[in-house]
Design a protein around this motif. Structure first.
Motif, PDB file in Angstrom:
ATOM      1  N   GLU A 168      44.702  84.253   7.496  1.00  0.00           N
ATOM      2  CA  GLU A 168      45.193  84.143   8.879  1.00  0.00           C
ATOM      3  C   GLU A 168      44.424  85.154   9.715  1.00  0.00           C
ATOM      4  OE1 GLU A 168      49.327  85.355  11.224  1.00  0.00           O
ATOM      5  OE2 GLU A 168      49.417  84.800   9.109  1.00  0.00           O
ATOM      6  N   PHE A 169      43.877  84.712  10.843  1.00  0.00           N
ATOM      7  CA  PHE A 169      43.052  85.598  11.655  1.00  0.00           C
ATOM      8  C   PHE A 169      43.653  85.764  13.044  1.00  0.00           C
ATOM      9  CE2 PHE A 169      39.873  83.639   8.723  1.00  0.00           C
ATOM     10  CZ  PHE A 169      39.605  84.790   7.995  1.00  0.00           C
ATOM     11  N   GLY A 170      44.082  86.975  13.340  1.00  0.00           N
ATOM     12  CA  GLY A 170      44.539  87.305  14.676  1.00  0.00           C
ATOM     13  C   GLY A 170      43.500  88.187  15.340  1.00  0.00           C
ATOM     14  N   ALA A 171      43.663  88.394  16.628  1.00  0.00           N
ATOM     15  CA  ALA A 171      42.719  89.251  17.349  1.00  0.00           C
ATOM     16  C   ALA A 171      43.332  89.675  18.667  1.00  0.00           C
ATOM     17  CB  ALA A 171      41.404  88.517  17.610  1.00  0.00           C
ATOM     18  N   SER A 172      42.966  90.850  19.109  1.00  0.00           N
ATOM     19  CA  SER A 172      43.380  91.321  20.433  1.00  0.00           C
ATOM     20  C   SER A 172      42.179  91.474  21.357  1.00  0.00           C
ATOM     21  CB  SER A 172      44.119  92.656  20.312  1.00  0.00           C
ATOM     22  OG  SER A 172      43.309  93.613  19.654  1.00  0.00           O
ATOM     23  N   GLY A 173      40.995  91.073  20.883  1.00  0.00           N
ATOM     24  CA  GLY A 173      39.809  91.171  21.716  1.00  0.00           C
ATOM     25  C   GLY A 173      38.664  90.373  21.127  1.00  0.00           C
ATOM     26  N   PRO A 174      37.618  90.139  21.884  1.00  0.00           N
ATOM     27  CA  PRO A 174      36.471  89.355  21.423  1.00  0.00           C
ATOM     28  C   PRO A 174      35.802  89.988  20.210  1.00  0.00           C
ATOM     29  CG  PRO A 174      36.398  89.678  23.811  1.00  0.00           C
ATOM     30  CD  PRO A 174      37.470  90.591  23.287  1.00  0.00           C
ATOM     31  N   GLY A 175      35.275  89.149  19.341  1.00  0.00           N
ATOM     32  CA  GLY A 175      34.508  89.606  18.192  1.00  0.00           C
ATOM     33  C   GLY A 175      35.306  89.872  16.938  1.00  0.00           C
ATOM     34  N   GLU A 176      36.616  90.047  17.048  1.00  0.00           N
ATOM     35  CA  GLU A 176      37.410  90.412  15.883  1.00  0.00           C
ATOM     36  C   GLU A 176      37.499  89.272  14.878  1.00  0.00           C
ATOM     37  OE1 GLU A 176      41.148  92.314  16.723  1.00  0.00           O
ATOM     38  OE2 GLU A 176      40.346  93.304  18.494  1.00  0.00           O
ATOM     39  N   ILE A 177      37.736  88.050  15.353  1.00  0.00           N
ATOM     40  CA  ILE A 177      37.818  86.907  14.444  1.00  0.00           C
ATOM     41  C   ILE A 177      36.467  86.671  13.787  1.00  0.00           C
ATOM     42  CG2 ILE A 177      38.161  84.410  14.321  1.00  0.00           C
ATOM     43  CD1 ILE A 177      40.323  84.711  16.461  1.00  0.00           C
ATOM     44  N   ALA A 178      35.390  86.804  14.555  1.00  0.00           N
ATOM     45  CA  ALA A 178      34.051  86.617  13.995  1.00  0.00           C
ATOM     46  C   ALA A 178      33.806  87.590  12.845  1.00  0.00           C
ATOM     47  CB  ALA A 178      32.999  86.802  15.084  1.00  0.00           C
ATOM     48  N   ARG A 179      34.207  88.849  13.013  1.00  0.00           N
ATOM     49  CA  ARG A 179      33.990  89.840  11.956  1.00  0.00           C
ATOM     50  C   ARG A 179      34.809  89.516  10.723  1.00  0.00           C
ATOM     51  NH1 ARG A 179      34.005  93.275  16.443  1.00  0.00           N
ATOM     52  NH2 ARG A 179      36.208  93.792  16.176  1.00  0.00           N
TER      53      ARG A 179
END
Length: 470
Positions: A168-179
């Protein structure tokens, strides 16, 4: 985790190995990995992560006492355990996850699924895990382990016998899911929706779209993208998958969906619908409350189908799931006063869905009560979105609207302005004040929704109400 020597781990992390007296470079470690010393068991690896309020290095001794075989640290500590000293333990955690998953995938038939979306990630993850665990060893996140620490910790639970990894991939800003997704390059990616959750951190809805689409970009070449046909922004991700020689499988209520739902009905006992896929039309009866969970179920069914699971088998396993997750549409209380604790997280979309569910499951002679707190991470959109929820509660004819916390006060003001009168809408600064009010206000036949973002803390208010009216 798979078995690795201390030397191998140090090489992967580009770290400095400091061996304990009883260890050597070729000492094998195969335990679980965790950043919480309280979760450490004999043979595990403790990652001493610095935090905002404390520092994991202070708990190395506790981890050793619990049986830790290795500590990954940013500075050497005086402890009777082997240590690997690295520049950044969070980066090291990710690199170790990349290596472990890569080795398992190369040696066997591990299939990896990545899930993201503004809402519904954890529910969909749990649904898919329930389907897949009957097919073979399945690793999926605990709770909402979907960030830069939680996602790698989940990945590190794979073993040589793991057949499916659900991330499961969450993120609070750009680039986090990509990493994060780039650590494992999923075979199947699931895009649930692009909504206003975390829009403040991303910088708007279009920026949210770009961030969520990072998962499709990270998909393995020739993989399968499971996309929500009902969401215009998710539909725009299809060309990304096709450019990677991937397949697109649509889910949703749309007639163009490959996995489609019709005849949806919601009651206090669950959610029913008919699923259409592969020329079949089969009934589904979920125990999970809320029409918004239908799309989550469709996504899980579509992803499972991409992994070779038959439709009937997916449905049968989904129907055994009694609860999406603690604090997510969790029924508490009793038939006399039913509490629905949905206060683990909240966005404008999930708030709307929960309020509509409350209205749908309340029968004649019963009363709707909404206990609402703030929605976080909306940035400049916070004011207007809180206004919109207050107005909607009145338009849905919610009979008691209880707003809790200064950050949610605009909901109360909007409800009053929309036409709530007398004591239909009330405001309390604290959860304790709201609890005292509700103890005397609630009566037989009430159906009570407790909904807020995690930071508002109303999930604990929901638990207290559930216990009081059990």
């Amino acid at each position: 985790m798979i078995a690795l020597t201390l030397g191998e781990i140090a090489d992967v992390l580009h770290g400095r190995l400091v061996t304990a007296a009883s260890d050597a470079v070729d000492t094998v470690v195969s335990g679980l990995v965790d950043t919480d010393s309280r979760q450490i068991a004999p043979g595990d690896i403790f990652v001493a992560k610095p935090g905002e309020t404390t520092d994991g290095h202070l708990f190395v001794d506790a981890a050793v006492a619990a049986g830790a075989a290795l500590a990954i640290v940013e500075r050497e500590v005086a402890a009777s355990v082997s240590q690997i000293v690295v520049a950044d333990v969070v980066v090291a955690l990710a690199e170790l996850a990349r290596e472990v998953v890569g080795r398992v995938r190369a040696a066997g038939d591990l299939r990896i699924v990545g899930i993201t979306g503004s809402n519904g990630k954890t529910t969909t993850k749990n649904m898919l895990a329930r389907i897949l665990e009957a097919e073979g060893e399945t690793v999926a996140p605990r709770a909402s382990f979907n960030n830069e620490v939680g996602a790698p910790l989940t990945m590190l639970r794979v073993t040589a016998g793991t057949r499916f990894l659900v991330s499961e991939f969450g993120a609070s800003g750009p680039g986090e899911i990509a990493r994060l997704a780039g650590l494992v390059t999923p075979d199947v990616v699931v895009e649930l929706m692009v909504g206003m959750a975390h829009a403040g951190g991303f910088g708007g809805i279009e920026a949210t779209f770009l961030a969520k689409s990072e998962l499709v970009h990270a998909m393995r070449g020739g993989g399968v993208a499971v996309l929500n046909r009902d969401d215009e922004r998710v539909r725009r991700m299809a060309p990304i998958a096709l450019e990677k020689d991937g397949e697109v499988r649509w889910f949703g209520h749309s007639a163009e969906a490959d996995v489609q739902a019709t005849d949806v009905s919601v009651s206090a006992s669950g959610t029913a619908f008919t699923v259409h896929a592969g020329g079949q039309a089969l009934p589904v009866r979920l125990r999970v409350l809320g029409a918004h969970h239908v799309n989550n179920a469709l996504a899980a069914i579509a992803a499972a189908g991409a992994l070779g699971v038959e439709l009937a088998a997916s449905i049968a396993r989904l129907e055994t799931l009694e609860l999406a997750e603690r604090w997510r549409m969790q029924p508490l209380g009793s038939d006399r006063v039913r509490i629905i604790n949905d206060a683990y997280n909240a966005s404008p979309d999930s708030m709307v869905a929960a309020l509509r569910t409350l209205a749908q499951i309340t029968g004649e002679g019963e009363r709707t009560v909404a206990v609402l707190g703030a929605m976080s991470e909306l940035g400049e959109y916070a004011g207007e979105e809180h206004d919109r929820i207050g107005e909607l509660a009145v338009r849905l004819r919610i009979q008691r609207i209880v707003i809790v916390g200064a950050a949610a006060r605009r909901m109360f003001l909007a409800a009053v302005a929309e036409g709530s009168w007398s004591d239909e809408a009330v405001f309390f600064a604290t959860a304790d004040e709201a609890y005292d009010y509700l103890l005397t206000e609630l009566r037989d036949g009430d159906r009570v929704l407790v909904k807020s973002s995690n930071s508002a803390g109303l999930r604990f208010l929901g638990d207290r109400l559930g216990e009081s009216f059990s």
